[in-house]
Design a protein around this motif. Structure first.
Motif, PDB file in Angstrom:
ATOM      1  N   PHE A   1      27.234  37.848  39.777  1.00 48.12           N
ATOM      2  CA  PHE A   1      27.201  38.418  38.360  1.00 48.12           C
ATOM      3  C   PHE A   1      26.119  38.734  37.625  1.00 48.12           C
ATOM      4  CE2 PHE A   1      27.886  38.042  33.761  1.00 48.12           C
ATOM      5  CZ  PHE A   1      28.555  39.176  33.545  1.00 48.12           C
ATOM      6  N   SER A   2      25.064  37.613  37.552  1.00 54.71           N
ATOM      7  CA  SER A   2      23.793  37.786  36.937  1.00 54.71           C
ATOM      8  C   SER A   2      22.720  38.807  37.795  1.00 54.71           C
ATOM      9  CB  SER A   2      23.110  36.378  36.716  1.00 54.71           C
ATOM     10  OG  SER A   2      22.942  36.014  38.133  1.00 54.71           O
TER      11      SER A   2
ATOM     12  N   HIS B   1      35.452  36.743  34.719  1.00 56.72           N
ATOM     13  CA  HIS B   1      36.741  37.862  34.763  1.00 56.72           C
ATOM     14  C   HIS B   1      36.695  38.644  33.472  1.00 56.72           C
ATOM     15  CE1 HIS B   1      40.720  39.610  35.481  1.00 56.72           C
ATOM     16  NE2 HIS B   1      40.154  40.130  36.379  1.00 56.72           N
ATOM     17  N   VAL B   2      36.902  38.093  32.440  1.00 54.57           N
ATOM     18  CA  VAL B   2      36.820  38.774  31.195  1.00 54.57           C
ATOM     19  C   VAL B   2      35.651  39.590  30.875  1.00 54.57           C
ATOM     20  CG1 VAL B   2      36.898  38.299  28.555  1.00 54.57           C
ATOM     21  CG2 VAL B   2      38.285  37.113  29.937  1.00 54.57           C
ATOM     22  N   GLU B   3      34.421  38.837  31.031  1.00 56.34           N
ATOM     23  CA  GLU B   3      33.043  39.750  30.985  1.00 56.34           C
ATOM     24  C   GLU B   3      33.142  41.022  31.882  1.00 56.34           C
ATOM     25  OE1 GLU B   3      29.432  37.144  30.908  1.00 56.34           O
ATOM     26  OE2 GLU B   3      30.403  35.813  30.000  1.00 56.34           O
ATOM     27  N   LEU B   4      33.590  40.799  33.017  1.00 57.25           N
ATOM     28  CA  LEU B   4      33.471  42.058  34.042  1.00 57.25           C
ATOM     29  C   LEU B   4      34.509  43.116  33.670  1.00 57.25           C
ATOM     30  CD1 LEU B   4      32.994  39.917  37.349  1.00 57.25           C
ATOM     31  CD2 LEU B   4      31.597  41.830  36.791  1.00 57.25           C
TER      32      LEU B   4
ATOM     33  N   ILE C   1      31.772  28.138  45.472  1.00 57.52           N
ATOM     34  CA  ILE C   1      32.328  29.696  45.240  1.00 57.52           C
ATOM     35  C   ILE C   1      32.166  30.074  43.956  1.00 57.52           C
ATOM     36  CG2 ILE C   1      34.284  31.011  45.445  1.00 57.52           C
ATOM     37  CD1 ILE C   1      35.346  29.010  47.708  1.00 57.52           C
ATOM     38  N   VAL C   2      32.343  29.295  42.845  1.00 53.60           N
ATOM     39  CA  VAL C   2      32.065  29.721  41.412  1.00 53.60           C
ATOM     40  C   VAL C   2      30.625  29.928  41.038  1.00 53.60           C
ATOM     41  CG1 VAL C   2      32.479  29.287  39.032  1.00 53.60           C
ATOM     42  CG2 VAL C   2      34.435  28.835  40.779  1.00 53.60           C
ATOM     43  N   SER C   3      29.907  29.209  41.692  1.00 50.41           N
ATOM     44  CA  SER C   3      28.354  29.251  41.578  1.00 50.41           C
ATOM     45  C   SER C   3      28.025  30.620  42.183  1.00 50.41           C
ATOM     46  CB  SER C   3      27.700  28.127  41.852  1.00 50.41           C
ATOM     47  OG  SER C   3      27.996  26.862  41.373  1.00 50.41           O
ATOM     48  N   ASP C   4      28.377  30.804  43.479  1.00 56.30           N
ATOM     49  CA  ASP C   4      27.953  31.898  44.048  1.00 56.30           C
ATOM     50  C   ASP C   4      28.415  33.201  43.235  1.00 56.30           C
ATOM     51  OD1 ASP C   4      26.703  30.430  45.825  1.00 56.30           O
ATOM     52  OD2 ASP C   4      28.022  30.737  47.666  1.00 56.30           O
ATOM     53  N   LEU C   5      29.562  33.308  42.746  1.00 54.24           N
ATOM     54  CA  LEU C   5      30.132  34.232  42.198  1.00 54.24           C
ATOM     55  C   LEU C   5      29.099  34.722  40.582  1.00 54.24           C
ATOM     56  CD1 LEU C   5      34.025  33.743  42.423  1.00 54.24           C
ATOM     57  CD2 LEU C   5      32.471  35.534  43.284  1.00 54.24           C
ATOM     58  N   GLU C   6      28.804  33.469  39.854  1.00 60.99           N
ATOM     59  CA  GLU C   6      27.985  33.409  38.881  1.00 60.99           C
ATOM     60  C   GLU C   6      26.821  33.981  39.201  1.00 60.99           C
ATOM     61  OE1 GLU C   6      30.013  30.040  36.046  1.00 60.99           O
ATOM     62  OE2 GLU C   6      28.483  29.507  37.616  1.00 60.99           O
ATOM     63  N   ARG C   7      26.319  33.616  40.332  1.00 66.55           N
ATOM     64  CA  ARG C   7      25.084  34.268  40.834  1.00 66.55           C
ATOM     65  C   ARG C   7      24.945  35.875  40.912  1.00 66.55           C
ATOM     66  NH1 ARG C   7      24.441  31.096  44.655  1.00 66.55           N
ATOM     67  NH2 ARG C   7      23.747  29.324  43.598  1.00 66.55           N
TER      68      ARG C   7
END
Length: 90
Positions: free
Chosen positions: A22-23, A63-66, A14-20
């Motif tokens: 985001f990028s 979250h901070v970056e977003l 899930i975290v990897s998918d969210l990072e992907r």
């Protein structure tokens, strides 16, 4: 009824998918706001405390970056001529 906890491998995916995701935003405001809200719900949710520290850190960072990416560029400097308006000096 309590929802069963997700296993660590599921959370890692899930975290990897969210990072992907985001990028791949490329300046898309609406997708950025939606992703910020989804991650915010996870960070504020009951499962967050049980996540591995590295996953917590990755979600916090996203979250901070977003939040920074999606904040409105409204001037808060009372001395600035753009106070409470869009300000390019910010």
């Amino acid at each position: 009824m309590h929802e069963p906890e997700r296993d660590p491998l599921t959370w890692s995916k899930i975290v990897s998918d969210l990072e992907r995701e985001f990028s791949s935003l490329h300046g898309d405001w609406m997708r950025s706001v939606e992703l910020r809200e989804r991650i915010g719900e996870i960070v504020a949710g009951p499962d967050f405390a049980g996540l591995a520290p590295d996953l917590q850190e990755r979600l916090d960072l996203l979250h901070v970056e977003l939040v920074a990416l999606t904040r409105e560029n409204v001037c808060t400097n009372e001395r600035c001529p753009h106070y409470k308006k869009s300000c390019k000096m910010r």
